[in-house]
Scaffold this motif. Structure first.
Motif, short mmCIF file in Angstrom:
data_model
loop_
_atom_site.label_atom_id
_atom_site.label_comp_id
_atom_site.label_asym_id
_atom_site.label_seq_id
_atom_site.Cartn_x
_atom_site.Cartn_y
_atom_site.Cartn_z
N LYS A 227 63.82 54.19 11.89
CA LYS A 227 62.65 55.37 11.17
C LYS A 227 62.93 55.40 9.77
N MET A 228 63.99 54.74 9.44
CA MET A 228 64.16 54.60 7.80
C MET A 228 64.60 53.27 7.50
N ARG A 229 64.69 53.15 6.31
CA ARG A 229 64.83 51.78 5.51
C ARG A 229 65.74 51.93 4.48
N ALA A 230 67.08 51.27 4.71
CA ALA A 230 68.17 51.33 3.82
C ALA A 230 67.78 50.43 2.49
N ILE A 231 67.98 50.76 1.40
CA ILE A 231 67.52 49.88 0.27
C ILE A 231 68.94 49.58 -0.68
N ALA A 232 69.75 50.47 -0.35
CA ALA A 232 70.89 50.34 -1.34
C ALA A 232 72.25 51.12 -0.66
N VAL A 233 73.32 50.58 -0.77
CA VAL A 233 74.68 51.45 -0.43
C VAL A 233 75.49 51.49 -1.58
N THR A 234 76.31 52.71 -1.82
CA THR A 234 77.00 52.89 -3.06
C THR A 234 78.41 52.53 -3.15
N SER A 235 78.59 51.60 -2.04
CA SER A 235 80.11 51.42 -2.12
C SER A 235 80.18 49.90 -2.97
N PRO A 236 81.21 49.58 -3.31
CA PRO A 236 81.65 48.25 -4.01
C PRO A 236 81.20 47.03 -3.13
N LYS A 237 81.53 47.01 -2.00
CA LYS A 237 80.96 45.79 -1.27
C LYS A 237 80.25 46.50 -0.26
N ARG A 238 79.27 45.51 0.54
CA ARG A 238 78.61 45.97 1.68
C ARG A 238 79.37 46.29 2.73
N THR A 239 78.53 47.39 3.33
CA THR A 239 79.16 47.83 4.56
C THR A 239 79.08 47.11 5.94
N ALA A 240 80.01 47.03 6.71
CA ALA A 240 80.11 46.14 7.84
C ALA A 240 78.87 46.37 8.93
N ASP A 241 78.68 47.51 9.06
CA ASP A 241 77.55 47.92 9.73
C ASP A 241 76.23 47.92 9.40
N LEU A 242 76.11 47.54 8.14
CA LEU A 242 74.57 47.59 7.37
C LEU A 242 74.71 46.10 6.49
N PRO A 243 75.24 44.90 7.20
CA PRO A 243 75.43 43.80 6.41
C PRO A 243 74.19 43.17 5.50
N SER A 244 73.11 43.48 5.59
CA SER A 244 71.93 43.07 5.01
C SER A 244 71.28 44.17 4.01
N VAL A 245 72.00 45.01 3.90
CA VAL A 245 71.70 46.09 2.74
C VAL A 245 72.59 45.93 1.59
N PRO A 246 72.06 45.60 0.23
CA PRO A 246 72.73 45.23 -0.77
C PRO A 246 73.39 46.60 -1.51
N THR A 247 74.35 46.19 -2.26
CA THR A 247 74.97 47.56 -3.09
C THR A 247 74.14 47.81 -4.16
N VAL A 248 74.25 48.78 -4.92
CA VAL A 248 73.65 49.28 -6.09
C VAL A 248 74.23 48.44 -7.31
N ALA A 249 75.57 48.04 -7.10
CA ALA A 249 76.17 47.11 -8.11
C ALA A 249 75.46 45.68 -7.91
N GLU A 250 75.11 45.16 -6.78
CA GLU A 250 74.49 43.84 -6.60
C GLU A 250 73.22 43.86 -7.20
N SER A 251 72.58 45.37 -6.88
CA SER A 251 71.02 45.36 -7.30
C SER A 251 70.84 45.20 -9.01
N GLY A 252 72.01 45.01 -9.59
CA GLY A 252 71.72 45.21 -11.15
C GLY A 252 72.44 46.13 -11.80
N TYR A 253 73.19 46.97 -11.10
CA TYR A 253 73.94 48.02 -11.79
C TYR A 253 75.63 47.78 -11.73
#
Length: 333
Positions: A227-253
């Motif tokens: 029902k929702m699409r995650a486009i970024a997580v705010t942790s320093p590294k990707r979360t194990a349960d959402l391995p395909s979702v990039p971090t904000v840092a990976e996304s250019g910040y």
């Protein structure tokens, strides 16, 4: 002579009886201390049942209770951004039978956010143990045209303040993390605060708002059921349960980080031996493979540690998030 001896015998008997009573009292006191907890422990969760904080509390408390033969009762006491439940714990008798699962919002952010907070996390609470941390996730509806954080930023730069984002309340970690991201990326969204996570999720799915920031444990069910699409997580590294979702840092910040943590505390003045016993019991539960697995499935990482380490985190995060609160202009009376 006989009277003297009789009186002396009486005194000796009285002294002996006093010593026996004192010894019995000391033994009883020692037994009571060792028997803690001899009655149910109340663990206050300052948010509604079914939310991310509640799920973490129940999972860990259940393991502590079953492993030690204790009785731990979950008491959901939501209200005032979590302040109601924390305040109830801060004002409870400091005997170890009332605890609270606090989190970043009500222990580190609210001291700056609220002009008149009814408790001081540093003075009125005794840290017991840090339980877990969880990243936040920026999500959009499944049918949203935004596929990445770059898409969101591009749209916001093209039309500033036209994209709405929801949070579970003004001054929450989600709200301030989004404010921090806006400052980092140079974009402006429009904030739509809700009183809790449920209505914000409903409105995102229904198309009333475009984005939603909240903790992974709160959103992961919606993400997994599509029902929702995650486009970024705010942790320093990707979360194990959402391995395909990039971090904000990976996304250019680079360097961007904003996580929410959860920890057990009680009223200031709790006996040190009780705090030590609780700390040991919770740390042991957090190392259980099944507990780690279940918390990971909710997007949370177990932590643990000493009461002193938890206290140091509270103090440092009050300073860190206090600065973000001031820069955002957020305030609650």
């Amino acid at each position: 002579m006989n009277l003297f001896h009789a009186g002396g015998a009486s005194r000796r008997l009285a002294i002996a009886a006093t010593l026996v009573a004192a010894g019995a009292s000391l033994m009883a006191g020692s037994a009571l201390a060792q028997a803690y907890p001899w009655r149910p422990i109340k663990l206050i969760v300052p948010f509604p049942a079914g939310g991310g904080t509640d799920l973490i509390a129940r999972e860990v408390a259940n393991k502590v209770a079953t492993s030690n033969g204790w009785s731990i009762i979950i008491d959901n006491k939501p209200g005032s951004g979590g302040n109601l439940g924390v305040d109830a714990a801060a004002k409870a008798t400091p005997d170890g039978y009332t605890l609270v699962l606090g989190q970043t919002s009500n222990l580190a952010i609210n001291p700056t956010l609220y002009a008149k907070l009814p408790y001081s996390p540093e003075k009125d609470l005794a840290p017991v143990v840090l339980v877990a941390s969880a990243p936040l996730a920026l999500v959009v509806a499944a049918d949203s045209p935004y596929k990445s954080l770059a898409d969101v930023v591009a749209a916001a730069k093209a039309k500033p303040e036209t994209l709405n984002y929801a949070s579970s309340g003004s001054g929450t970690v989600a709200h301030l993390a989004t404010e921090l991201f806006q400052k980092t990326s140079g974009v402006r969204f429009t904030h739509v605060p809700y009183k809790g996570a449920a209505q914000g999720s409903t409105d995102l799915i229904g198309g009333q708002i475009q984005m939603y920031m909240s903790s992974v444990p709160t959103l992961i069910g919606y993400i997994k059921n599509g029902k929702m699409r995650a486009i970024a997580v705010t942790s320093p590294k990707r979360t194990a349960d959402l391995p395909s979702v990039p971090t904000v840092a990976e996304s250019g910040y680079k360097g961007f980080e904003a996580v929410t943590w959860f920890g057990i505390a009680g009223p200031d003045g709790m006996p040190k031996d009780v705090i030590a016993k609780l700390n040991a019991a919770f740390n042991k539960a957090l190392q259980d493979p099944e507990v780690k697995k279940k918390l990971a499935s909710q997007g949370a990482d177990v932590l643990g540690g000493t009461p002193e380490q938890f206290g140091a985190l509270i103090r440092s995060d009050i300073v860190r998030w206090g600065q973000v609160v001031k820069e955002s202009g957020a305030k609650v009376d």
